[in-house]
Design a protein around this motif. Structure first.
Motif, PDB file in Angstrom:
ATOM      1  N   LEU A   1       0.271  46.444  -6.054  1.00  0.00           N
ATOM      2  CA  LEU A   1       1.171  47.402  -6.681  1.00  0.00           C
ATOM      3  C   LEU A   1       2.571  46.800  -6.716  1.00  0.00           C
ATOM      4  CD1 LEU A   1       0.032  50.639  -4.796  1.00  0.00           C
ATOM      5  CD2 LEU A   1      -0.850  49.733  -6.945  1.00  0.00           C
ATOM      6  N   PHE A   2       3.179  46.778  -7.906  1.00  0.00           N
ATOM      7  CA  PHE A   2       4.495  46.177  -8.068  1.00  0.00           C
ATOM      8  C   PHE A   2       5.576  47.248  -8.068  1.00  0.00           C
ATOM      9  CE2 PHE A   2       1.455  43.238  -9.792  1.00  0.00           C
ATOM     10  CZ  PHE A   2       1.882  42.022  -9.305  1.00  0.00           C
ATOM     11  N   ASN A   3       6.748  46.857  -7.614  1.00  0.00           N
ATOM     12  CA  ASN A   3       7.852  47.811  -7.517  1.00  0.00           C
ATOM     13  C   ASN A   3       8.276  48.362  -8.868  1.00  0.00           C
ATOM     14  OD1 ASN A   3       7.772  47.304  -4.818  1.00  0.00           O
ATOM     15  ND2 ASN A   3       9.641  46.098  -4.735  1.00  0.00           N
ATOM     16  N   ASN A   4       7.996  47.642  -9.961  1.00  0.00           N
ATOM     17  CA  ASN A   4       8.357  48.128 -11.291  1.00  0.00           C
ATOM     18  C   ASN A   4       7.337  49.106 -11.862  1.00  0.00           C
ATOM     19  OD1 ASN A   4       6.214  46.477 -11.920  1.00  0.00           O
ATOM     20  ND2 ASN A   4       7.355  45.134 -13.294  1.00  0.00           N
ATOM     21  N   GLY A   5       6.291  49.425 -11.081  1.00  0.00           N
ATOM     22  CA  GLY A   5       5.281  50.373 -11.531  1.00  0.00           C
ATOM     23  C   GLY A   5       4.013  49.748 -12.063  1.00  0.00           C
ATOM     24  N   ASP A   6       3.989  48.431 -12.252  1.00  0.00           N
ATOM     25  CA  ASP A   6       2.773  47.755 -12.706  1.00  0.00           C
ATOM     26  C   ASP A   6       1.740  47.700 -11.580  1.00  0.00           C
ATOM     27  OD1 ASP A   6       4.218  47.386 -14.990  1.00  0.00           O
ATOM     28  OD2 ASP A   6       4.395  45.204 -14.813  1.00  0.00           O
ATOM     29  N   ARG A   7       0.484  47.499 -11.970  1.00  0.00           N
ATOM     30  CA  ARG A   7      -0.598  47.409 -10.984  1.00  0.00           C
ATOM     31  C   ARG A   7      -1.659  46.416 -11.469  1.00  0.00           C
ATOM     32  NH1 ARG A   7      -2.686  51.961 -11.689  1.00  0.00           N
ATOM     33  NH2 ARG A   7      -4.904  51.705 -12.151  1.00  0.00           N
ATOM     34  N   TYR A   8      -2.174  45.629 -10.528  1.00  0.00           N
ATOM     35  CA  TYR A   8      -3.290  44.720 -10.834  1.00  0.00           C
ATOM     36  C   TYR A   8      -4.439  44.997  -9.883  1.00  0.00           C
ATOM     37  CZ  TYR A   8      -6.224  40.570 -11.050  1.00  0.00           C
ATOM     38  OH  TYR A   8      -7.307  39.736 -11.165  1.00  0.00           O
ATOM     39  N   GLU A   9      -5.641  45.042 -10.424  1.00  0.00           N
ATOM     40  CA  GLU A   9      -6.853  45.215  -9.624  1.00  0.00           C
ATOM     41  C   GLU A   9      -7.859  44.162 -10.065  1.00  0.00           C
ATOM     42  OE1 GLU A   9      -8.423  49.151  -9.958  1.00  0.00           O
ATOM     43  OE2 GLU A   9      -6.483  50.135  -9.658  1.00  0.00           O
ATOM     44  N   GLY A  10      -8.338  43.381  -9.116  1.00  0.00           N
ATOM     45  CA  GLY A  10      -9.320  42.375  -9.483  1.00  0.00           C
ATOM     46  C   GLY A  10      -9.393  41.251  -8.488  1.00  0.00           C
ATOM     47  N   HIS A  11      -9.788  40.098  -8.976  1.00  0.00           N
ATOM     48  CA  HIS A  11     -10.037  38.952  -8.116  1.00  0.00           C
ATOM     49  C   HIS A  11      -8.826  38.019  -8.071  1.00  0.00           C
ATOM     50  CE1 HIS A  11     -14.349  39.600  -7.320  1.00  0.00           C
ATOM     51  NE2 HIS A  11     -14.307  40.243  -8.463  1.00  0.00           N
ATOM     52  N   TYR A  12      -8.690  37.341  -6.918  1.00  0.00           N
ATOM     53  CA  TYR A  12      -7.613  36.379  -6.683  1.00  0.00           C
ATOM     54  C   TYR A  12      -8.205  35.055  -6.233  1.00  0.00           C
ATOM     55  CZ  TYR A  12      -4.048  40.081  -6.629  1.00  0.00           C
ATOM     56  OH  TYR A  12      -3.203  41.112  -6.959  1.00  0.00           O
ATOM     57  N   SER A  13      -7.435  34.002  -6.435  1.00  0.00           N
ATOM     58  CA  SER A  13      -7.777  32.691  -5.901  1.00  0.00           C
ATOM     59  C   SER A  13      -6.485  32.004  -5.472  1.00  0.00           C
ATOM     60  CB  SER A  13      -8.502  31.841  -6.950  1.00  0.00           C
ATOM     61  OG  SER A  13      -8.794  30.548  -6.441  1.00  0.00           O
ATOM     62  N   ASN A  14      -6.435  31.592  -4.212  1.00  0.00           N
ATOM     63  CA  ASN A  14      -5.267  30.890  -3.664  1.00  0.00           C
ATOM     64  C   ASN A  14      -3.961  31.651  -3.911  1.00  0.00           C
ATOM     65  OD1 ASN A  14      -6.811  28.735  -2.688  1.00  0.00           O
ATOM     66  ND2 ASN A  14      -6.790  27.764  -4.702  1.00  0.00           N
ATOM     67  N   GLY A  15      -4.005  32.961  -3.737  1.00  0.00           N
ATOM     68  CA  GLY A  15      -2.796  33.759  -3.769  1.00  0.00           C
ATOM     69  C   GLY A  15      -2.498  34.445  -5.076  1.00  0.00           C
ATOM     70  N   LYS A  16      -3.281  34.179  -6.127  1.00  0.00           N
ATOM     71  CA  LYS A  16      -2.933  34.714  -7.432  1.00  0.00           C
ATOM     72  C   LYS A  16      -4.180  35.140  -8.205  1.00  0.00           C
ATOM     73  CE  LYS A  16       0.899  31.607  -7.027  1.00  0.00           C
ATOM     74  NZ  LYS A  16       1.395  30.268  -7.342  1.00  0.00           N
ATOM     75  N   PRO A  17      -4.035  36.021  -9.228  1.00  0.00           N
ATOM     76  CA  PRO A  17      -5.198  36.536  -9.958  1.00  0.00           C
ATOM     77  C   PRO A  17      -6.025  35.431 -10.594  1.00  0.00           C
ATOM     78  CG  PRO A  17      -3.273  37.842 -10.462  1.00  0.00           C
ATOM     79  CD  PRO A  17      -2.788  36.662  -9.673  1.00  0.00           C
ATOM     80  N   GLU A  18      -7.334  35.605 -10.507  1.00  0.00           N
ATOM     81  CA  GLU A  18      -8.261  34.611 -11.069  1.00  0.00           C
ATOM     82  C   GLU A  18      -9.599  35.290 -11.306  1.00  0.00           C
ATOM     83  OE1 GLU A  18      -9.304  30.491 -12.071  1.00  0.00           O
ATOM     84  OE2 GLU A  18      -7.395  31.314 -11.458  1.00  0.00           O
ATOM     85  N   GLY A  19     -10.171  35.089 -12.505  1.00  0.00           N
ATOM     86  CA  GLY A  19     -11.459  35.697 -12.812  1.00  0.00           C
ATOM     87  C   GLY A  19     -11.280  37.052 -13.472  1.00  0.00           C
ATOM     88  N   ASN A  20     -12.189  37.966 -13.210  1.00  0.00           N
ATOM     89  CA  ASN A  20     -12.142  39.283 -13.837  1.00  0.00           C
ATOM     90  C   ASN A  20     -11.151  40.204 -13.133  1.00  0.00           C
ATOM     91  OD1 ASN A  20     -14.143  38.839 -15.843  1.00  0.00           O
ATOM     92  ND2 ASN A  20     -15.727  39.013 -14.276  1.00  0.00           N
ATOM     93  N   GLY A  21     -10.401  40.943 -13.924  1.00  0.00           N
ATOM     94  CA  GLY A  21      -9.436  41.874 -13.356  1.00  0.00           C
ATOM     95  C   GLY A  21      -8.873  42.796 -14.416  1.00  0.00           C
TER      96      GLY A  21
END
Length: 419
Positions: A214-234
Protein backbone atom coordinates in the motif's frame (compact mmCIF):
# COMPACT_ATOMS: atom_id res chain seq x y z
CA UNK A 1 17.75 -11.49 36.08
CA UNK A 2 18.20 -7.91 34.81
CA UNK A 3 21.42 -5.96 34.98
CA UNK A 4 21.54 -4.03 38.22
CA UNK A 5 23.51 -1.16 36.73
CA UNK A 6 21.88 -0.35 33.43
CA UNK A 7 18.35 -1.76 33.38
CA UNK A 8 15.38 -1.58 35.66
CA UNK A 9 12.67 -4.21 35.62
CA UNK A 10 10.60 -4.27 32.44
CA UNK A 11 10.72 -5.33 28.80
CA UNK A 12 9.96 -3.85 25.41
CA UNK A 13 6.27 -4.09 24.62
CA UNK A 14 5.21 -6.02 21.52
CA UNK A 15 3.87 -3.19 19.36
CA UNK A 16 4.29 -2.36 15.68
CA UNK A 17 7.15 -0.02 16.57
CA UNK A 18 10.12 -0.17 18.88
CA UNK A 19 9.40 2.62 21.31
CA UNK A 20 12.49 3.63 23.24
CA UNK A 21 10.16 4.86 25.94
CA UNK A 22 9.46 1.25 26.85
CA UNK A 23 13.16 0.44 27.14
CA UNK A 24 14.14 1.23 30.71
CA UNK A 25 17.75 1.90 29.86
CA UNK A 26 19.79 4.39 31.90
CA UNK A 27 21.83 6.15 29.23
CA UNK A 28 22.94 8.86 31.65
CA UNK A 29 24.54 6.29 33.95
CA UNK A 30 26.14 4.57 30.97
CA UNK A 31 27.63 7.86 29.80
CA UNK A 32 29.12 8.57 33.22
CA UNK A 33 30.54 5.08 33.45
CA UNK A 34 32.21 5.43 30.03
CA UNK A 35 33.98 8.57 31.25
CA UNK A 36 35.22 6.77 34.37
CA UNK A 37 36.46 3.81 32.32
CA UNK A 38 38.31 6.10 29.92
CA UNK A 39 39.93 7.90 32.85
CA UNK A 40 40.91 4.59 34.44
CA UNK A 41 42.50 3.22 31.25
CA UNK A 42 44.42 6.46 30.63
CA UNK A 43 45.77 6.73 34.17
CA UNK A 44 46.37 3.07 34.93
CA UNK A 45 49.86 2.29 36.22
CA UNK A 46 51.98 -0.78 35.49
CA UNK A 47 50.14 -3.94 34.56
CA UNK A 48 50.26 -6.82 36.97
CA UNK A 49 49.09 -10.40 36.83
CA UNK A 50 48.64 -10.47 40.62
CA UNK A 51 45.23 -10.50 42.24
CA UNK A 52 44.61 -7.36 44.24
CA UNK A 53 41.71 -5.81 46.08
CA UNK A 54 40.48 -2.79 44.19
CA UNK A 55 40.08 0.48 46.18
CA UNK A 56 36.56 0.97 47.44
CA UNK A 57 36.40 4.62 46.32
CA UNK A 58 36.98 3.64 42.70
CA UNK A 59 34.42 0.85 43.01
CA UNK A 60 31.88 3.40 44.11
CA UNK A 61 32.86 5.66 41.23
CA UNK A 62 32.31 2.78 38.80
CA UNK A 63 29.04 1.89 40.55
CA UNK A 64 30.32 -1.65 41.11
CA UNK A 65 30.27 -1.68 44.90
CA UNK A 66 27.39 -4.17 45.03
CA UNK A 67 29.73 -6.84 43.65
CA UNK A 68 30.95 -7.43 47.20
CA UNK A 69 27.77 -9.32 47.94
CA UNK A 70 28.70 -11.97 45.36
CA UNK A 71 32.13 -12.81 46.71
CA UNK A 72 35.70 -11.64 46.64
CA UNK A 73 36.34 -8.86 44.14
CA UNK A 74 39.56 -9.08 42.14
CA UNK A 75 41.40 -7.25 39.40
CA UNK A 76 43.08 -9.03 36.49
CA UNK A 77 45.31 -7.06 34.17
CA UNK A 78 46.69 -8.18 30.84
CA UNK A 79 48.05 -6.55 27.71
CA UNK A 80 44.63 -6.64 26.00
CA UNK A 81 42.08 -6.44 28.83
CA UNK A 82 41.34 -5.43 32.38
CA UNK A 83 38.86 -7.51 34.39
CA UNK A 84 37.25 -6.36 37.60
CA UNK A 85 34.85 -8.80 39.20
CA UNK A 86 34.33 -12.23 40.67
CA UNK A 87 36.46 -15.29 39.97
CA UNK A 88 36.44 -18.98 40.65
CA UNK A 89 39.56 -21.09 40.23
CA UNK A 90 41.23 -18.02 38.76
CA UNK A 91 38.58 -17.82 35.99
CA UNK A 92 36.07 -15.04 35.40
CA UNK A 93 33.04 -16.46 37.12
CA UNK A 94 30.06 -14.55 38.46
CA UNK A 95 29.47 -10.85 37.97
CA UNK A 96 32.13 -8.55 36.58
CA UNK A 97 33.34 -5.80 34.29
CA UNK A 98 35.67 -6.60 31.39
CA UNK A 99 37.48 -3.67 29.76
CA UNK A 100 39.26 -3.92 26.40
CA UNK A 101 42.34 -1.83 25.73
CA UNK A 102 42.59 -0.13 22.36
CA UNK A 103 41.52 2.91 20.37
CA UNK A 104 37.87 1.85 20.30
CA UNK A 105 35.88 2.04 23.52
CA UNK A 106 34.68 -1.47 24.38
CA UNK A 107 33.54 -3.15 27.57
CA UNK A 108 31.20 -5.83 28.87
CA UNK A 109 29.40 -5.83 32.18
CA UNK A 110 27.39 -8.80 33.32
CA UNK A 111 27.68 -12.44 34.21
CA UNK A 112 30.56 -14.81 33.44
CA UNK A 113 30.95 -18.55 33.60
CA UNK A 114 34.37 -20.17 33.28
CA UNK A 115 35.92 -17.14 31.58
CA UNK A 116 33.00 -16.77 29.11
CA UNK A 117 30.22 -14.20 28.96
CA UNK A 118 27.33 -16.31 30.07
CA UNK A 119 23.97 -15.03 31.28
CA UNK A 120 22.56 -11.54 31.35
CA UNK A 121 24.87 -8.69 30.37
CA UNK A 122 25.54 -5.51 28.46
CA UNK A 123 28.24 -5.10 25.83
CA UNK A 124 29.36 -1.74 24.47
CA UNK A 125 31.45 -1.63 21.26
CA UNK A 126 32.24 1.73 19.70
CA UNK A 127 28.77 3.15 20.37
CA UNK A 128 26.83 -0.04 19.58
CA UNK A 129 25.11 -1.65 22.57
CA UNK A 130 23.70 -5.11 23.13
CA UNK A 131 21.58 -5.89 26.17
CA UNK A 132 20.46 -9.45 26.80
CA UNK A 133 21.61 -12.96 27.49
CA UNK A 134 24.92 -14.46 26.36
CA UNK A 135 25.94 -18.07 25.78
CA UNK A 136 29.64 -18.77 25.31
CA UNK A 137 30.49 -15.12 24.59
CA UNK A 138 27.73 -14.64 21.98
CA UNK A 139 24.27 -13.06 22.27
CA UNK A 140 21.57 -15.71 22.57
CA UNK A 141 18.19 -14.52 23.76
CA UNK A 142 14.55 -14.57 22.67
CA UNK A 143 14.13 -11.02 23.91
CA UNK A 144 17.43 -9.24 23.28
CA UNK A 145 18.05 -5.61 22.39
CA UNK A 146 20.66 -4.14 20.09
CA UNK A 147 21.18 -0.37 19.77
CA UNK A 148 23.38 0.93 16.98
CA UNK A 149 25.35 4.14 17.32
CA UNK A 150 23.28 5.62 14.47
CA UNK A 151 20.09 5.15 16.57
CA UNK A 152 18.88 2.00 14.74
CA UNK A 153 17.44 -0.59 17.11
CA UNK A 154 16.55 -4.30 16.97
CA UNK A 155 14.43 -6.16 19.50
CA UNK A 156 13.90 -9.89 19.24
CA UNK A 157 15.59 -13.25 18.98
CA UNK A 158 19.33 -13.83 18.85
CA UNK A 159 20.92 -17.22 18.13
CA UNK A 160 24.68 -17.75 18.13
CA UNK A 161 25.24 -14.00 17.99
CA UNK A 162 22.92 -13.39 15.03
CA UNK A 163 19.42 -12.05 14.60
CA UNK A 164 17.47 -15.24 14.04
CA UNK A 165 13.78 -15.92 14.69
CA UNK A 166 11.10 -13.31 15.30
CA UNK A 167 12.23 -9.73 15.70
CA UNK A 168 11.65 -6.04 15.02
CA UNK A 169 14.06 -3.54 13.47
CA UNK A 170 13.68 0.21 13.16
CA UNK A 171 15.79 2.88 11.48
CA UNK A 172 14.19 6.30 11.26
CA UNK A 173 11.00 5.93 9.20
CA UNK A 174 11.89 2.38 8.15
CA UNK A 175 10.51 -0.49 10.18
CA UNK A 176 10.44 -4.29 9.81
CA UNK A 177 8.64 -6.84 11.93
CA UNK A 178 8.71 -10.55 11.19
CA UNK A 179 10.95 -13.53 10.72
CA UNK A 180 14.77 -13.35 10.56
CA UNK A 181 17.31 -15.89 9.36
CA UNK A 182 21.05 -15.49 9.91
CA UNK A 183 20.90 -11.70 10.39
CA UNK A 184 18.54 -11.04 7.45
CA UNK A 185 14.74 -10.78 7.22
CA UNK A 186 13.32 -13.99 5.76
CA UNK A 187 9.87 -15.58 5.88
CA UNK A 188 6.67 -13.67 6.50
CA UNK A 189 7.03 -10.05 7.51
CA UNK A 190 5.82 -6.49 7.52
CA UNK A 191 7.81 -3.57 6.08
CA UNK A 192 7.04 0.11 6.50
CA UNK A 193 8.95 2.90 4.77
CA UNK A 194 8.38 6.59 4.12
CA UNK A 195 6.58 5.65 0.86
CA UNK A 196 4.65 2.45 1.52
CA UNK A 197 3.71 -0.49 3.70
CA UNK A 198 4.22 -4.09 2.61
CA UNK A 199 2.98 -7.35 4.06
CA UNK A 200 3.98 -10.70 2.62
CA UNK A 201 6.87 -13.00 1.83
CA UNK A 202 10.49 -11.99 2.46
CA UNK A 203 13.67 -13.65 1.25
CA UNK A 204 17.26 -12.63 1.95
CA UNK A 205 16.08 -9.22 3.12
CA UNK A 206 13.93 -8.48 0.05
CA UNK A 207 10.24 -8.67 -0.78
CA UNK A 208 10.10 -12.00 -2.58
CA UNK A 209 7.07 -14.18 -3.25
CA UNK A 210 3.49 -13.07 -2.74
CA UNK A 211 2.57 -9.81 -1.04
CA UNK A 212 0.49 -6.66 -0.86
CA UNK A 213 1.95 -3.14 -0.89
CA UNK A 214 0.00 0.00 0.00
CA UNK A 215 1.47 3.33 -1.08
CA UNK A 216 1.06 6.62 0.72
CA UNK A 217 -0.42 8.21 -2.43
CA UNK A 218 -3.31 5.73 -2.34
CA UNK A 219 -2.01 3.26 -4.93
CA UNK A 220 -1.96 -0.47 -4.19
CA UNK A 221 -0.18 -3.50 -5.66
CA UNK A 222 -1.12 -7.13 -5.08
CA UNK A 223 0.85 -9.96 -6.58
CA UNK A 224 4.23 -11.58 -6.87
CA UNK A 225 7.67 -10.10 -6.15
CA UNK A 226 11.23 -11.07 -6.97
CA UNK A 227 14.28 -9.61 -5.20
CA UNK A 228 12.29 -6.78 -3.66
CA UNK A 229 10.12 -5.73 -6.58
CA UNK A 230 7.01 -6.87 -8.55
CA UNK A 231 7.57 -9.77 -10.91
CA UNK A 232 5.16 -12.14 -12.66
CA UNK A 233 1.39 -11.92 -12.27
CA UNK A 234 -0.08 -9.07 -10.26
CA UNK A 235 -2.58 -6.24 -10.11
CA UNK A 236 -1.86 -2.53 -9.66
CA UNK A 237 -4.62 -0.19 -8.49
CA UNK A 238 -4.13 3.57 -8.93
CA UNK A 239 -5.76 6.03 -6.56
CA UNK A 240 -7.60 7.63 -9.51
CA UNK A 241 -9.56 4.40 -10.07
CA UNK A 242 -7.58 2.86 -12.93
CA UNK A 243 -6.41 -0.73 -12.60
CA UNK A 244 -4.05 -3.07 -14.41
CA UNK A 245 -4.12 -6.85 -14.11
CA UNK A 246 -1.49 -8.89 -15.86
CA UNK A 247 2.20 -9.59 -16.09
CA UNK A 248 5.07 -7.55 -14.64
CA UNK A 249 8.78 -7.57 -15.25
CA UNK A 250 11.41 -5.21 -13.88
CA UNK A 251 8.73 -3.36 -11.91
CA UNK A 252 6.91 -2.49 -15.13
CA UNK A 253 3.94 -3.90 -17.02
CA UNK A 254 5.50 -6.44 -19.33
CA UNK A 255 3.70 -9.18 -21.26
CA UNK A 256 -0.04 -9.62 -21.55
CA UNK A 257 -2.33 -7.49 -19.41
CA UNK A 258 -5.62 -5.62 -19.14
CA UNK A 259 -5.79 -1.97 -18.09
CA UNK A 260 -9.06 -0.15 -17.42
CA UNK A 261 -10.10 3.34 -16.38
CA UNK A 262 -13.79 4.11 -16.39
CA UNK A 263 -15.11 3.27 -19.86
CA UNK A 264 -11.62 3.07 -21.38
CA UNK A 265 -9.95 -0.31 -21.61
CA UNK A 266 -6.84 -1.83 -23.16
CA UNK A 267 -6.24 -5.55 -23.66
CA UNK A 268 -2.94 -6.64 -25.11
CA UNK A 269 0.79 -6.73 -24.68
CA UNK A 270 3.15 -4.38 -22.88
CA UNK A 271 6.89 -3.87 -23.00
CA UNK A 272 8.55 -1.69 -20.36
CA UNK A 273 5.23 -0.27 -19.13
CA UNK A 274 4.01 0.80 -22.59
CA UNK A 275 1.63 -0.73 -25.12
CA UNK A 276 3.78 -2.58 -27.62
CA UNK A 277 2.55 -5.29 -29.94
CA UNK A 278 -1.00 -6.46 -30.61
CA UNK A 279 -3.84 -5.05 -28.58
CA UNK A 280 -7.32 -3.61 -28.42
CA UNK A 281 -8.17 -0.18 -26.98
CA UNK A 282 -11.81 0.61 -26.28
CA UNK A 283 -13.38 4.01 -25.56
CA UNK A 284 -16.82 4.83 -24.21
CA UNK A 285 -19.64 4.90 -26.74
CA UNK A 286 -18.54 1.73 -28.50
CA UNK A 287 -15.54 3.00 -30.47
CA UNK A 288 -12.38 0.87 -30.41
CA UNK A 289 -9.05 0.28 -32.10
CA UNK A 290 -7.59 -3.17 -32.67
CA UNK A 291 -4.17 -3.73 -34.13
CA UNK A 292 -0.53 -2.91 -33.58
CA UNK A 293 0.96 -0.54 -30.98
CA UNK A 294 4.48 0.80 -30.63
CA UNK A 295 5.48 2.85 -27.55
CA UNK A 296 1.83 3.48 -26.54
CA UNK A 297 0.85 4.72 -30.04
CA UNK A 298 -1.15 3.08 -32.83
CA UNK A 299 1.60 2.10 -35.22
CA UNK A 300 1.62 -0.51 -37.99
CA UNK A 301 -1.57 -2.13 -39.24
CA UNK A 302 -4.84 -1.62 -37.39
CA UNK A 303 -8.54 -0.96 -37.51
CA UNK A 304 -10.32 2.03 -35.92
CA UNK A 305 -14.04 1.41 -35.41
CA UNK A 306 -16.18 4.45 -34.60
CA UNK A 307 -19.43 2.51 -34.42
CA UNK A 308 -20.84 -0.77 -35.64
CA UNK A 309 -20.96 0.32 -39.28
CA UNK A 310 -18.05 2.68 -39.88
CA UNK A 311 -14.34 1.96 -39.54
CA UNK A 312 -10.90 2.58 -40.99
CA UNK A 313 -8.40 -0.17 -41.63
CA UNK A 314 -4.90 0.32 -42.84
CA UNK A 315 -1.54 1.71 -41.90
CA UNK A 316 -0.75 3.86 -38.87
CA UNK A 317 2.34 5.80 -37.91
CA UNK A 318 2.89 7.31 -34.42
CA UNK A 319 -0.82 7.49 -33.65
CA UNK A 320 -2.21 8.75 -36.98
CA UNK A 321 -3.34 7.22 -40.25
CA UNK A 322 -0.24 7.22 -42.39
CA UNK A 323 0.12 4.97 -45.39
CA UNK A 324 -2.43 2.96 -47.32
CA UNK A 325 -5.88 2.43 -45.93
CA UNK A 326 -9.59 2.39 -46.55
CA UNK A 327 -12.82 3.57 -44.89
CA UNK A 328 -16.02 1.54 -44.65
CA UNK A 329 -19.52 2.77 -43.80
CA UNK A 330 -22.74 0.80 -43.77
CA UNK A 331 -21.01 -2.27 -45.14
CA UNK A 332 -19.52 -0.43 -48.11
CA UNK A 333 -16.05 0.87 -48.77
CA UNK A 334 -16.39 4.62 -49.27
CA UNK A 335 -12.75 5.68 -49.46
CA UNK A 336 -9.41 4.15 -50.28
CA UNK A 337 -6.02 5.69 -50.75
CA UNK A 338 -2.80 6.92 -49.22
CA UNK A 339 -3.06 8.88 -45.95
CA UNK A 340 -0.75 11.38 -44.33
CA UNK A 341 -1.33 12.56 -40.75
CA UNK A 342 -4.95 11.42 -40.87
CA UNK A 343 -5.81 13.07 -44.20
CA UNK A 344 -6.20 11.30 -47.51
CA UNK A 345 -3.61 12.52 -49.98
CA UNK A 346 -3.81 10.16 -52.95
CA UNK A 347 -7.17 8.50 -53.67
CA UNK A 348 -6.83 5.33 -55.77
CA UNK A 349 -9.15 3.07 -57.75
CA UNK A 350 -10.62 -0.01 -56.12
CA UNK A 351 -8.37 -2.36 -58.13
CA UNK A 352 -5.19 -0.40 -57.40
CA UNK A 353 -6.14 -0.04 -53.75
CA UNK A 354 -6.56 -3.81 -53.34
CA UNK A 355 -3.12 -4.34 -54.86
CA UNK A 356 -1.49 -1.74 -52.62
CA UNK A 357 -3.13 -3.09 -49.45
CA UNK A 358 -1.54 -6.53 -49.90
CA UNK A 359 1.73 -5.72 -48.03
CA UNK A 360 0.04 -4.03 -45.03
CA UNK A 361 0.20 -7.11 -42.80
CA UNK A 362 3.90 -7.37 -43.58
CA UNK A 363 4.35 -3.82 -42.27
CA UNK A 364 2.45 -4.77 -39.14
CA UNK A 365 4.77 -7.70 -38.44
CA UNK A 366 7.82 -5.51 -38.98
CA UNK A 367 6.59 -2.92 -36.46
CA UNK A 368 5.98 -5.59 -33.85
CA UNK A 369 9.35 -7.26 -34.41
CA UNK A 370 11.08 -3.95 -33.64
CA UNK A 371 9.93 -4.25 -30.00
CA UNK A 372 10.42 -7.98 -29.69
CA UNK A 373 6.74 -9.07 -29.75
CA UNK A 374 4.86 -11.82 -31.57
CA UNK A 375 3.32 -11.20 -34.98
CA UNK A 376 -0.39 -10.58 -35.64
CA UNK A 377 -0.97 -14.31 -36.14
CA UNK A 378 0.42 -15.12 -32.69
CA UNK A 379 -2.23 -13.24 -30.66
CA UNK A 380 -3.83 -16.50 -29.56
CA UNK A 381 -0.63 -17.26 -27.55
CA UNK A 382 -0.67 -14.04 -25.48
CA UNK A 383 -2.52 -15.60 -22.55
CA UNK A 384 0.27 -18.13 -22.04
CA UNK A 385 3.09 -15.57 -22.22
CA UNK A 386 5.38 -15.70 -19.16
CA UNK A 387 8.27 -13.20 -18.86
CA UNK A 388 11.63 -14.10 -17.40
CA UNK A 389 12.17 -13.32 -13.71
CA UNK A 390 14.33 -10.29 -13.10
CA UNK A 391 14.70 -7.68 -10.34
CA UNK A 392 12.22 -4.82 -10.73
CA UNK A 393 11.48 -1.27 -9.64
CA UNK A 394 8.00 -0.65 -8.33
CA UNK A 395 8.71 3.07 -8.00
CA UNK A 396 8.51 3.36 -11.83
CA UNK A 397 4.80 2.41 -11.67
CA UNK A 398 3.85 5.35 -9.48
CA UNK A 399 1.96 8.17 -11.13
CA UNK A 400 1.66 6.36 -14.46
CA UNK A 401 -1.65 7.97 -15.42
CA UNK A 402 0.00 9.56 -18.45
CA UNK A 403 1.08 6.19 -19.84
CA UNK A 404 -2.46 4.90 -19.31
CA UNK A 405 -3.92 7.48 -21.69
CA UNK A 406 -3.82 6.69 -25.38
CA UNK A 407 -2.10 9.43 -27.33
CA UNK A 408 -4.60 9.81 -30.12
CA UNK A 409 -6.24 12.51 -32.29
CA UNK A 410 -9.82 13.39 -31.39
CA UNK A 411 -12.23 10.88 -32.90
CA UNK A 412 -14.52 13.50 -34.43
CA UNK A 413 -11.53 15.26 -35.90
CA UNK A 414 -10.28 12.01 -37.40
CA UNK A 415 -13.68 11.26 -38.87
CA UNK A 416 -13.69 14.56 -40.73
CA UNK A 417 -10.37 13.69 -42.40
CA UNK A 418 -11.52 10.39 -43.84
CA UNK A 419 -15.17 10.74 -44.85
Amino acid sequence: MHLKLFLAQGTVEATDTIDSGHVLFDRVLLSRKKEVIEEFLRGEEEASDALINYPNDFLQKLALSQLKEFGKLVLYRSVATVYLGEVCNELYHGYGLLLYRGEQMRFYEGYFQNNCKYGYGLEYIGGDIYVGKFVNNKPEDSNGLFFWANQDVYHGCFVNGMKHGQGKWQSGDEFYSGSWKYNKPEGEGFIRSALSEYKGDIKNGYKHGKGIELFNNGDRYEGHYSNGKPEGNGAYFWSNGSVYRGEFKNGLRFGYGVWQFGTEKYEGTYINDKRNGEGKYTWGGGSYYVGSFVEDLRHGFGEMHWDTESFYKGEWFEGSQNGEGEVWEGGKMVEKGYYENGKIKIPVTKEEGERRLLPLHTLNKKAISQVGQQSHSDRKRFNSFQPNKESVKLEKLKGQRTTNQLNRPALNEKREHIK
